[in-house]
Design an enzyme around this catalytic site. Structure first.
Site, short mmCIF file in Angstrom:
data_model
loop_
_atom_site.label_atom_id
_atom_site.label_comp_id
_atom_site.label_asym_id
_atom_site.label_seq_id
_atom_site.Cartn_x
_atom_site.Cartn_y
_atom_site.Cartn_z
N ASN A 34 0.85 -1.19 0.00
CA ASN A 34 0.00 0.00 0.00
C ASN A 34 0.90 1.26 0.00
O ASN A 34 1.56 1.57 0.99
CB ASN A 34 -0.90 -0.06 1.24
CG ASN A 34 -1.88 1.09 1.30
OD1 ASN A 34 -1.55 2.21 0.95
ND2 ASN A 34 -3.08 0.80 1.78
N LYS A 71 0.41 3.84 2.74
CA LYS A 71 1.03 3.50 4.03
C LYS A 71 2.52 3.85 3.99
O LYS A 71 3.04 4.42 4.95
CB LYS A 71 0.89 2.00 4.32
CG LYS A 71 -0.48 1.54 4.76
CD LYS A 71 -0.38 0.07 5.18
CE LYS A 71 -1.73 -0.54 5.48
NZ LYS A 71 -1.60 -1.98 5.80
N ASP A 86 -0.91 -3.58 9.95
CA ASP A 86 -2.23 -4.07 9.59
C ASP A 86 -3.22 -3.17 10.28
O ASP A 86 -3.12 -2.89 11.47
CB ASP A 86 -2.44 -5.53 10.00
CG ASP A 86 -3.56 -6.14 9.16
OD1 ASP A 86 -3.38 -6.30 7.94
OD2 ASP A 86 -4.64 -6.42 9.72
N SER A 87 -4.15 -2.65 9.50
CA SER A 87 -5.01 -1.61 10.04
C SER A 87 -6.40 -1.72 9.45
O SER A 87 -6.64 -2.48 8.51
CB SER A 87 -4.39 -0.24 9.73
OG SER A 87 -4.00 -0.17 8.37
N PHE A 141 -6.47 8.42 2.12
CA PHE A 141 -6.86 7.26 1.30
C PHE A 141 -7.93 6.48 2.04
O PHE A 141 -8.35 6.87 3.13
CB PHE A 141 -5.63 6.39 1.00
CG PHE A 141 -5.04 5.70 2.22
CD1 PHE A 141 -4.21 6.40 3.09
CD2 PHE A 141 -5.31 4.37 2.49
CE1 PHE A 141 -3.66 5.77 4.21
CE2 PHE A 141 -4.77 3.73 3.60
CZ PHE A 141 -3.95 4.44 4.46
N GLY A 142 -8.33 5.38 1.45
CA GLY A 142 -9.25 4.46 2.12
C GLY A 142 -10.51 5.15 2.62
O GLY A 142 -11.20 5.86 1.88
N LYS A 161 -3.08 14.83 10.00
CA LYS A 161 -3.56 13.44 10.16
C LYS A 161 -2.56 12.61 10.96
O LYS A 161 -2.93 11.92 11.90
CB LYS A 161 -3.80 12.79 8.78
CG LYS A 161 -4.26 11.34 8.92
CD LYS A 161 -4.46 10.61 7.60
CE LYS A 161 -4.63 9.11 7.88
NZ LYS A 161 -4.69 8.29 6.66
N HIS A 206 -4.21 6.72 14.04
CA HIS A 206 -3.87 5.39 14.55
C HIS A 206 -2.44 5.02 14.16
O HIS A 206 -1.67 4.51 14.96
CB HIS A 206 -4.88 4.37 14.02
CG HIS A 206 -5.09 4.42 12.53
ND1 HIS A 206 -5.16 5.59 11.82
CD2 HIS A 206 -5.20 3.42 11.61
CE1 HIS A 206 -5.32 5.32 10.54
NE2 HIS A 206 -5.36 4.01 10.38
N ARG A 207 -2.07 5.30 12.90
CA ARG A 207 -0.73 4.94 12.40
C ARG A 207 0.33 5.82 13.05
O ARG A 207 1.40 5.34 13.44
CB ARG A 207 -0.71 5.07 10.87
CG ARG A 207 0.56 4.65 10.19
CD ARG A 207 0.35 4.44 8.69
NE ARG A 207 -0.62 3.38 8.46
CZ ARG A 207 -1.88 3.57 8.03
NH1 ARG A 207 -2.31 4.78 7.74
NH2 ARG A 207 -2.71 2.56 7.91
P1 ITT Z 1 -0.86 -4.24 2.94
O1 ITT Z 1 -1.58 -5.44 3.52
O2 ITT Z 1 0.00 -4.58 1.76
O3 ITT Z 1 -0.12 -3.46 3.98
P2 ITT Z 1 -3.54 -3.20 2.61
O4 ITT Z 1 -4.10 -1.92 2.07
O5 ITT Z 1 -4.15 -4.48 2.11
O6 ITT Z 1 -1.96 -3.19 2.36
P3 ITT Z 1 -4.55 -3.77 5.28
O7 ITT Z 1 -4.82 -5.21 4.98
O8 ITT Z 1 -3.92 -3.40 6.59
O9 ITT Z 1 -3.60 -3.13 4.17
O10 ITT Z 1 -5.91 -2.98 5.09
C1 ITT Z 1 -6.03 -1.71 5.60
C2 ITT Z 1 -7.25 -1.04 5.01
O11 ITT Z 1 -7.91 -0.28 6.04
C3 ITT Z 1 -6.83 -0.02 3.95
O12 ITT Z 1 -6.77 -0.59 2.66
C4 ITT Z 1 -7.91 1.04 4.10
O13 ITT Z 1 -9.06 0.67 3.40
C5 ITT Z 1 -8.20 1.01 5.60
N1 ITT Z 1 -7.32 1.98 6.30
C6 ITT Z 1 -6.23 1.70 7.07
N2 ITT Z 1 -5.63 2.81 7.48
C7 ITT Z 1 -6.33 3.83 6.97
C8 ITT Z 1 -6.19 5.22 7.00
O14 ITT Z 1 -5.16 5.81 7.62
N3 ITT Z 1 -7.09 5.97 6.37
C9 ITT Z 1 -8.10 5.40 5.71
N4 ITT Z 1 -8.31 4.09 5.60
C10 ITT Z 1 -7.42 3.30 6.22
#
Ligand code: ITT
Length: 192
Positions: free
Chosen positions: A11, A14, A69-70, A152-153, A175, A180-181
């Site tokens: 990601n 991230k 993981d978030s 994002f997300g 942010k 959380h991060r």
């Molecule tokens: P990796 O496993 O490769 O690290 P991923 O995107 O699949 O990438 P996760 O399995 O941890 O990662 O999923 C985290 C999801 O949660 C992410 O894709 C977003 O949809 C959401 N998320 C996590 N942190 C966020 C943030 O800071 N802002 C918005 N959405 C977030």
């Protein structure tokens, strides 16, 4: 301690936030290290999945590996989407599709007091001689429509009352200061 770290994530957002939050470290990507793997994320918790990702990338590279993981936990939905945040609604949806799905599921729940949610981040950092873990949480309220272009997300639907903004309306510095991060990575940095 060696300052070079590999970000055990695919990601890019991230990775960007890792670099912003940990400016003293030389953070390289999996792509830069020539690695293309999808680590199976079948853990029941954020912490388990973070550990799997960090351990797998460390085993392949022997570079200290940082995984995150978030996800978003919505109280009214029993903690959904939780560890499934990245694939909520199936592989066909993008970030906008997933935020639309959340808003759809929250339809009819209009009282802000019942629209509470939290972003959770579990960090695992695997090095040659020691493994570190950290966690961070930020609480917010789900908006009724997306607001803001940053982040994002689920950022456009995650409103933080103290800041009077969604995390997508914040600058990255704003942010990272409350996220959380940011919290999890600053906790990790204190341990190192
Ligand atoms: P990796 O496993 O490769 O690290 P991923 O995107 O699949 O990438 P996760 O399995 O941890 O990662 O999923 C985290 C999801 O949660 C992410 O894709 C977003 O949809 C959401 N998320 C996590 N942190 C966020 C943030 O800071 N802002 C918005 N959405 C977030």
């Amino acid at each position: 301690m060696e300052k070079r770290i590999i970000a055990a994530t695919k990601n890019k957002n991230k990775v960007r936030e890792f670099k912003e939050i940990l400016p003293d470290y030389d953070i390289i990507t999996q792509e830069e290290a020539g690695i293309d793997v999808d680590v199976v994320e079948d853990g029941k918790t954020f912490a388990e999945n973070a550990m799997k990702k960090a351990q797998a990338i460390f085993d392949m590279t022997h570079i200290p590996a940082l995984a995150d993981d978030s996800g978003l936990e919505i109280f009214a939905l029993g903690g959904e989407p939780g560890v499934y945040s990245a694939r909520y609604g199936g592989e066909g949806l993008d970030d906008a599709g997933r935020t639309a799905l959340v808003l759809e599921k929250m339809k009819g729940i209009d009282d802000d007091a019942l629209r509470g949610a939290q972003f959770v981040c579990a960090i695992a950092f695997v090095t040659e001689d020691k493994t570190y873990t950290a966690q961070g949480i930020v609480e917010g309220i789900l908006t009724h429509e997306p607001r803001g272009e940053n982040g994002f997300g689920y950022d456009p639907i995650f409103y933080v009352p103290e800041a009077e903004k969604t995390t997508a309306e914040m600058t990255s510095a704003e942010k990272n200061a409350i996220s959380h991060r940011g919290r999890a990575l600053r906790n990790l940095a204190e341990q190192l």
